[in-house]
Design a protein around this motif. Structure first.
Motif, PDB file in Angstrom:
ATOM      1  N   LEU A  68       0.858  -1.185   0.000  1.00 39.34           N
ATOM      2  CA  LEU A  68       0.000   0.000   0.000  1.00 39.34           C
ATOM      3  C   LEU A  68       0.893   1.232   0.000  1.00 39.34           C
ATOM      4  N   ILE A  69       0.689   2.090  -0.991  1.00 40.60           N
ATOM      5  CA  ILE A  69       1.597   3.209  -1.229  1.00 40.60           C
ATOM      6  C   ILE A  69       0.826   4.521  -1.062  1.00 40.60           C
ATOM      7  N   PRO A  70       1.343   5.478  -0.270  1.00 46.37           N
ATOM      8  CA  PRO A  70       0.634   6.761  -0.104  1.00 46.37           C
ATOM      9  C   PRO A  70       0.604   7.572  -1.393  1.00 46.37           C
ATOM     10  N   GLU A  71      -0.348   8.484  -1.464  1.00 42.92           N
ATOM     11  CA  GLU A  71      -0.577   9.255  -2.683  1.00 42.92           C
ATOM     12  C   GLU A  71       0.611  10.121  -3.088  1.00 42.92           C
ATOM     13  N   ASP A  72       1.414  10.566  -2.119  1.00 42.22           N
ATOM     14  CA  ASP A  72       2.523  11.473  -2.439  1.00 42.22           C
ATOM     15  C   ASP A  72       3.853  10.733  -2.617  1.00 42.22           C
ATOM     16  N   ALA A  73       3.821   9.400  -2.690  1.00 40.76           N
ATOM     17  CA  ALA A  73       5.060   8.631  -2.826  1.00 40.76           C
ATOM     18  C   ALA A  73       5.697   8.867  -4.195  1.00 40.76           C
ATOM     19  N   GLU A  74       7.017   8.747  -4.232  1.00 43.80           N
ATOM     20  CA  GLU A  74       7.751   8.869  -5.479  1.00 43.80           C
ATOM     21  C   GLU A  74       8.028   7.476  -6.052  1.00 43.80           C
ATOM     22  N   ILE A  75       8.198   7.421  -7.368  1.00 42.74           N
ATOM     23  CA  ILE A  75       8.454   6.148  -8.039  1.00 42.74           C
ATOM     24  C   ILE A  75       9.695   5.462  -7.467  1.00 42.74           C
ATOM     25  N   ALA A  78      14.470 -12.116  -0.940  1.00 42.24           N
ATOM     26  CA  ALA A  78      13.924 -13.402  -1.365  1.00 42.24           C
ATOM     27  C   ALA A  78      14.994 -14.246  -2.053  1.00 42.24           C
ATOM     28  N   LYS A  79      15.784 -13.612  -2.911  1.00 44.77           N
ATOM     29  CA  LYS A  79      16.827 -14.345  -3.624  1.00 44.77           C
ATOM     30  C   LYS A  79      17.852 -14.928  -2.654  1.00 44.77           C
ATOM     31  N   LYS A  80      18.199 -14.180  -1.623  1.00 41.80           N
ATOM     32  CA  LYS A  80      19.179 -14.638  -0.635  1.00 41.80           C
ATOM     33  C   LYS A  80      18.690 -15.874   0.107  1.00 41.80           C
ATOM     34  N   LEU A  81      17.376 -15.966   0.322  1.00 41.98           N
ATOM     35  CA  LEU A  81      16.792 -17.091   1.061  1.00 41.98           C
ATOM     36  C   LEU A  81      16.351 -18.230   0.145  1.00 41.98           C
ATOM     37  N   GLY A  82      16.483 -18.054  -1.165  1.00 39.55           N
ATOM     38  CA  GLY A  82      16.009 -19.072  -2.087  1.00 39.55           C
ATOM     39  C   GLY A  82      14.500 -19.096  -2.218  1.00 39.55           C
ATOM     40  N   VAL A  83      13.879 -17.940  -2.006  1.00 40.97           N
ATOM     41  CA  VAL A  83      12.419 -17.812  -2.008  1.00 40.97           C
ATOM     42  C   VAL A  83      11.966 -17.169  -3.318  1.00 40.97           C
ATOM     43  N   GLY A  84      10.847 -17.635  -3.876  1.00 38.06           N
ATOM     44  CA  GLY A  84      10.256 -17.024  -5.053  1.00 38.06           C
ATOM     45  C   GLY A  84       9.061 -16.165  -4.677  1.00 38.06           C
ATOM     46  N   VAL A  85       8.905 -15.041  -5.370  1.00 36.23           N
ATOM     47  CA  VAL A  85       7.719 -14.200  -5.187  1.00 36.23           C
ATOM     48  C   VAL A  85       6.645 -14.703  -6.142  1.00 36.23           C
ATOM     49  N   ILE A  86       5.499 -15.113  -5.608  1.00 32.97           N
ATOM     50  CA  ILE A  86       4.507 -15.799  -6.453  1.00 32.97           C
ATOM     51  C   ILE A  86       3.286 -14.959  -6.795  1.00 32.97           C
ATOM     52  N   THR A  87       2.927 -14.013  -5.954  1.00 37.61           N
ATOM     53  CA  THR A  87       1.778 -13.156  -6.263  1.00 37.61           C
ATOM     54  C   THR A  87       1.807 -11.954  -5.328  1.00 37.61           C
ATOM     55  N   GLY A  88       0.829 -11.084  -5.478  1.00 34.24           N
ATOM     56  CA  GLY A  88       0.771  -9.905  -4.631  1.00 34.24           C
ATOM     57  C   GLY A  88      -0.192  -8.879  -5.178  1.00 34.24           C
ATOM     58  N   HIS A  89      -0.187  -7.718  -4.565  1.00 33.64           N
ATOM     59  CA  HIS A  89      -1.044  -6.617  -4.982  1.00 33.64           C
ATOM     60  C   HIS A  89      -0.355  -5.326  -4.567  1.00 33.64           C
ATOM     61  N   SER A  90      -0.412  -4.318  -5.418  1.00 36.50           N
ATOM     62  CA  SER A  90       0.148  -3.008  -5.071  1.00 36.50           C
ATOM     63  C   SER A  90      -0.799  -1.927  -5.544  1.00 36.50           C
ATOM     64  N   GLU A  91      -0.931  -0.883  -4.739  1.00 38.01           N
ATOM     65  CA  GLU A  91      -1.866   0.191  -5.077  1.00 38.01           C
ATOM     66  C   GLU A  91      -1.464   1.494  -4.410  1.00 38.01           C
ATOM     67  N   ILE A  92      -1.950   2.593  -4.982  1.00 40.60           N
ATOM     68  CA  ILE A  92      -1.860   3.893  -4.331  1.00 40.60           C
ATOM     69  C   ILE A  92      -3.090   4.005  -3.437  1.00 40.60           C
ATOM     70  N   THR A  93      -2.865   4.192  -2.145  1.00 42.72           N
ATOM     71  CA  THR A  93      -3.932   4.087  -1.148  1.00 42.72           C
ATOM     72  C   THR A  93      -4.193   5.434  -0.478  1.00 42.72           C
ATOM     73  N   PRO A  94      -5.425   5.900  -0.449  1.00 41.36           N
ATOM     74  CA  PRO A  94      -5.728   7.145   0.266  1.00 41.36           C
ATOM     75  C   PRO A  94      -5.682   6.939   1.771  1.00 41.36           C
TER      76      PRO A  94
END
Length: 336
Positions: free
Chosen positions: A90-97, A111-127
């Motif tokens: 969840l990313i605030p409205e005034d966040a920079e790229i 994740a790479k250091k632990l041998g873990v794969g990222v399999i899914t997720g969600h990202s958004e600009i949140t008020p």
């Protein structure tokens, strides 16, 4: 009723959350319970999968790194090898790229250091939020003989600890409280404290103990610090404890920073430390697995009560959940 910052109190968990857990399923072997780091489910093939979920809310730095490592720790202390990670960002409205890139890069490298794969997720600009928030979810395959639960400690077990108290808290205070500490703590101490982020993982140690069936219970002491972690294991196991302050290892940087802020390192968020309960006869073999492991106390019958023995020999009775010093400092800072 005004709720405090941090984890919901046990009473609220038991009165509200734990009574509303959906359908009771036979494939849920370890479900939600106070003091447990995660859950264990049995798949259709007979494999057992460990799941854990934690948000990163108290830190303004290294959010992606913390999200992966804190959730991996929770899986590992239950006997699971971390493999698959998901995250909600969840990313605030005034966040920079560049902030989004920074968090994503931290997730990738951790994740790479632990041998873990990222399999899914969600990202958004949140008020309505002022800082980024990550909620992480880690899955892993059980590699121990059976699930390792916080609730399996027994009276008479030694409480042992690897690494030092307040590792995550030291890193957070060194960065997020740097302006306050600048006139109280040497710059070199803050620089070393920031590097504590790299000490967060306990996966290696936890899996060594898990694969050798060397302990009865393990726990990743996060909010509430080492003292809070020991309290959670005792409560989950229907026991009490005696803990000796002078036996708990505290890094020099942690002590200097805590002294400057008048906070207790035993109550400071402690991801990066590992606590376990072991039968006394296993101590020698466990120390061969993890050299430098410290005995910091003992679990006892519940009626004896929870006792923290201070350095001066005085005894402090611990009668309820342990409030984390980080949340106390944040509240004091907000109130002026």
């Amino acid at each position: 009723m005004r709720l405090r910052l941090g984890k919901l109190e046990r009473r609220l968990l038991e009165e509200i959350i734990f009574k509303r857990l959906g359908k009771k399923r036979r494939d849920i072997l370890v479900g939600p319970r106070f003091g447990e780091d995660g859950s264990v489910v049995k798949t259709w093939s007979g494999d057992m999968v460990v799941a854990a979920m934690d948000p990163i809310t108290g830190s303004g730095s290294m959010l992606g790194w913390l999200a992966v490592n804190v959730n991996a720790n929770d899986v590992a202390v239950m006997g699971g090898e971390p493999r698959w990670f998901s995250a909600t960002l969840l990313i605030p409205e005034d966040a920079e790229i560049k902030k989004i890139k920074e968090i994503a890069s931290e997730i990738h490298s951790a994740a790479k250091k632990l041998g873990v794969g990222v399999i899914t997720g969600h990202s958004e600009i949140t008020p309505g939020i002022t800082s980024p928030i990550i909620v992480g979810h880690m899955l892993g395959k059980l590699v121990s003989r059976k699930p390792i639960r916080s609730s399996d400690a027994r009276a008479g077990d030694l409480i042992v600890m690897a690494k030092t108290a307040g590792i995550e808290g030291t890193a957070i205070l060194s960065t997020d409280f740097a302006e306050i500490l600048r006139d109280r703590v040497p710059a070199r101490v803050l620089e070393r404290g920031w590097r504590f982020y790299r000490r967060i993982s306990v996966v290696k140690y936890a899996l060594k103990l898990a694969k050798r069936d060397a302990c009865r219970s393990m726990h990743d002491p996060t909010e509430g610090g080492v003292l809070g972690g020991v309290y959670e294991v005792a409560e989950a196991s229907k026991l009490s404890f005696i803990l000796y302050e002078d036996r708990v290892p505290v890094a020099a940087e942690t002590k200097i920073i805590c002294d400057a802020l008048n906070c207790d390192p035993l109550r400071l968020i402690a991801s990066g430390a590992l606590i376990a309960s072991i039968p006394e006869e296993n101590l020698r073999s466990v120390r061969r697995i993890i050299p430098g492991l410290r005995v910091i106390g003992r679990f006892r019958r519940r009626r004896m009560g929870n006792v923290l023995v201070r350095r001066d020999g005085s005894e402090e009775r611990i009668r309820g959940g342990v409030r984390d010093e980080l949340w106390r400092l944040i509240e004091e800072l907000k109130s002026g």
